[in-house]
Motif scaffolding. Structure first.
Motif, short mmCIF file in Angstrom:
data_model
loop_
_atom_site.label_atom_id
_atom_site.label_comp_id
_atom_site.label_asym_id
_atom_site.label_seq_id
_atom_site.Cartn_x
_atom_site.Cartn_y
_atom_site.Cartn_z
N GLU A 43 0.84 -1.20 0.00
CA GLU A 43 0.00 0.00 0.00
C GLU A 43 0.87 1.25 0.00
O GLU A 43 1.95 1.25 0.60
CB GLU A 43 -0.88 -0.02 1.25
N GLN A 44 0.41 2.27 -0.69
CA GLN A 44 1.05 3.58 -0.65
C GLN A 44 0.02 4.60 -0.23
O GLN A 44 -1.12 4.56 -0.68
CB GLN A 44 1.59 3.98 -2.02
N ARG A 45 0.43 5.51 0.63
CA ARG A 45 -0.47 6.57 1.07
C ARG A 45 0.40 7.71 1.57
O ARG A 45 1.62 7.61 1.60
CB ARG A 45 -1.42 6.09 2.15
N GLY A 46 -0.21 8.78 1.99
CA GLY A 46 0.57 9.91 2.48
C GLY A 46 -0.22 10.74 3.47
O GLY A 46 -1.42 10.53 3.67
N ARG A 47 0.49 11.69 4.06
CA ARG A 47 -0.13 12.59 5.03
C ARG A 47 -0.09 14.00 4.43
O ARG A 47 0.91 14.42 3.85
CB ARG A 47 0.64 12.56 6.35
N ILE A 48 -1.20 14.70 4.59
CA ILE A 48 -1.32 16.06 4.08
C ILE A 48 -1.35 17.01 5.26
O ILE A 48 -2.06 16.77 6.25
CB ILE A 48 -2.62 16.22 3.25
N GLN A 49 -0.57 18.08 5.15
CA GLN A 49 -0.54 19.09 6.20
C GLN A 49 -0.56 20.47 5.53
O GLN A 49 0.25 20.74 4.65
CB GLN A 49 0.71 18.93 7.05
N ASP A 50 -1.49 21.29 5.93
CA ASP A 50 -1.64 22.64 5.37
C ASP A 50 -1.76 22.62 3.85
O ASP A 50 -1.18 23.44 3.15
CB ASP A 50 -0.45 23.53 5.79
N GLY A 51 -2.50 21.63 3.33
CA GLY A 51 -2.75 21.55 1.90
C GLY A 51 -1.59 21.05 1.07
O GLY A 51 -1.64 21.12 -0.16
N LYS A 52 -0.52 20.54 1.71
CA LYS A 52 0.63 20.04 0.98
C LYS A 52 1.00 18.64 1.46
O LYS A 52 0.69 18.27 2.59
CB LYS A 52 1.83 20.96 1.19
N VAL A 53 1.66 17.89 0.60
CA VAL A 53 2.13 16.56 0.99
C VAL A 53 3.23 16.73 2.03
O VAL A 53 4.24 17.38 1.79
CB VAL A 53 2.68 15.77 -0.23
N ALA A 54 3.00 16.14 3.20
CA ALA A 54 3.95 16.26 4.30
C ALA A 54 4.76 14.99 4.50
O ALA A 54 5.87 15.03 5.04
CB ALA A 54 3.22 16.61 5.60
N GLU A 55 4.19 13.84 4.09
CA GLU A 55 4.88 12.58 4.34
C GLU A 55 4.38 11.51 3.39
O GLU A 55 3.19 11.44 3.08
CB GLU A 55 4.60 12.14 5.78
N PHE A 56 5.31 10.69 2.91
CA PHE A 56 4.98 9.52 2.10
C PHE A 56 5.04 8.30 3.00
O PHE A 56 5.97 8.16 3.80
CB PHE A 56 5.98 9.37 0.95
N GLN A 57 4.05 7.41 2.87
CA GLN A 57 4.00 6.21 3.70
C GLN A 57 3.80 5.00 2.80
O GLN A 57 2.98 5.02 1.89
CB GLN A 57 2.82 6.29 4.68
N VAL A 58 4.56 3.94 3.06
CA VAL A 58 4.40 2.69 2.31
C VAL A 58 4.33 1.52 3.27
O VAL A 58 5.08 1.44 4.23
CB VAL A 58 5.54 2.44 1.30
N THR A 59 3.40 0.63 3.00
CA THR A 59 3.35 -0.64 3.71
C THR A 59 4.00 -1.66 2.80
O THR A 59 3.64 -1.77 1.63
CB THR A 59 1.90 -1.06 4.01
N ILE A 60 5.01 -2.36 3.34
CA ILE A 60 5.69 -3.37 2.54
C ILE A 60 5.73 -4.69 3.32
O ILE A 60 5.64 -4.70 4.55
CB ILE A 60 7.13 -2.96 2.16
N GLN A 61 5.82 -5.76 2.56
CA GLN A 61 6.09 -7.07 3.15
C GLN A 61 7.51 -7.44 2.77
O GLN A 61 7.91 -7.29 1.62
CB GLN A 61 5.12 -8.13 2.62
N ILE A 62 8.27 -7.89 3.75
CA ILE A 62 9.65 -8.31 3.52
C ILE A 62 9.73 -9.82 3.68
O ILE A 62 9.27 -10.36 4.69
CB ILE A 62 10.61 -7.62 4.51
N GLY A 63 10.28 -10.48 2.69
CA GLY A 63 10.47 -11.93 2.75
C GLY A 63 11.89 -12.25 3.17
O GLY A 63 12.84 -11.63 2.70
N PHE A 64 12.02 -13.21 4.07
CA PHE A 64 13.35 -13.61 4.52
C PHE A 64 13.38 -15.11 4.74
O PHE A 64 12.37 -15.74 5.04
CB PHE A 64 13.77 -12.87 5.79
N LYS A 65 14.57 -15.68 4.58
CA LYS A 65 14.74 -17.12 4.70
C LYS A 65 14.86 -17.50 6.16
O LYS A 65 15.61 -16.87 6.92
CB LYS A 65 16.00 -17.55 3.94
N LEU A 66 14.14 -18.54 6.56
CA LEU A 66 14.21 -19.04 7.93
C LEU A 66 15.49 -19.86 8.11
O LEU A 66 15.90 -20.60 7.21
CB LEU A 66 12.99 -19.90 8.26
N GLU A 67 16.09 -19.73 9.27
CA GLU A 67 17.28 -20.51 9.59
C GLU A 67 16.88 -21.86 10.11
O GLU A 67 15.83 -22.03 10.72
CB GLU A 67 18.10 -19.79 10.66
N ARG A 68 17.73 -22.82 9.92
CA ARG A 68 17.46 -24.16 10.44
C ARG A 68 18.25 -24.41 11.68
O ARG A 68 19.25 -23.90 11.93
CB ARG A 68 17.83 -25.21 9.41
#
Length: 68
Positions: A43-68
């Motif tokens: 997902e991508q979204r952002g925060r608006i402050q005083d009518g301007k883009v103040a922050e970019f936000q991304v939800t990501i999933q990270i894949g990693f290998k399990l150790e044995r």
């Protein structure tokens, strides 16, 4: 890439761009997650402050290998 993998979902933020938010999220996750292999933008979204883009936000999933 043979093995078993797990995915975790995190949110990255940046005042600069979506790409920078992803980079910061992956970099921070790398401090506690070993063997990271890929990320997916959920997902991508952002925060608006005083009518301007103040922050970019991304939800990501990270894949990693399990150790044995």
């Amino acid at each position: 890439m043979s093995g078993i993998y797990k995915k975790v979902e995190i949110v990255g933020t940046s005042p600069v761009s979506f790409a920078e938010a992803v980079k910061q999220a992956v970099e921070e996750a790398g401090k506690s997650i070993r063997h990271m292999a890929w990320f997916e933008v959920v997902e991508q979204r952002g925060r608006i402050q005083d009518g301007k883009v103040a922050e970019f936000q991304v939800t990501i999933q990270i894949g990693f290998k399990l150790e044995r």
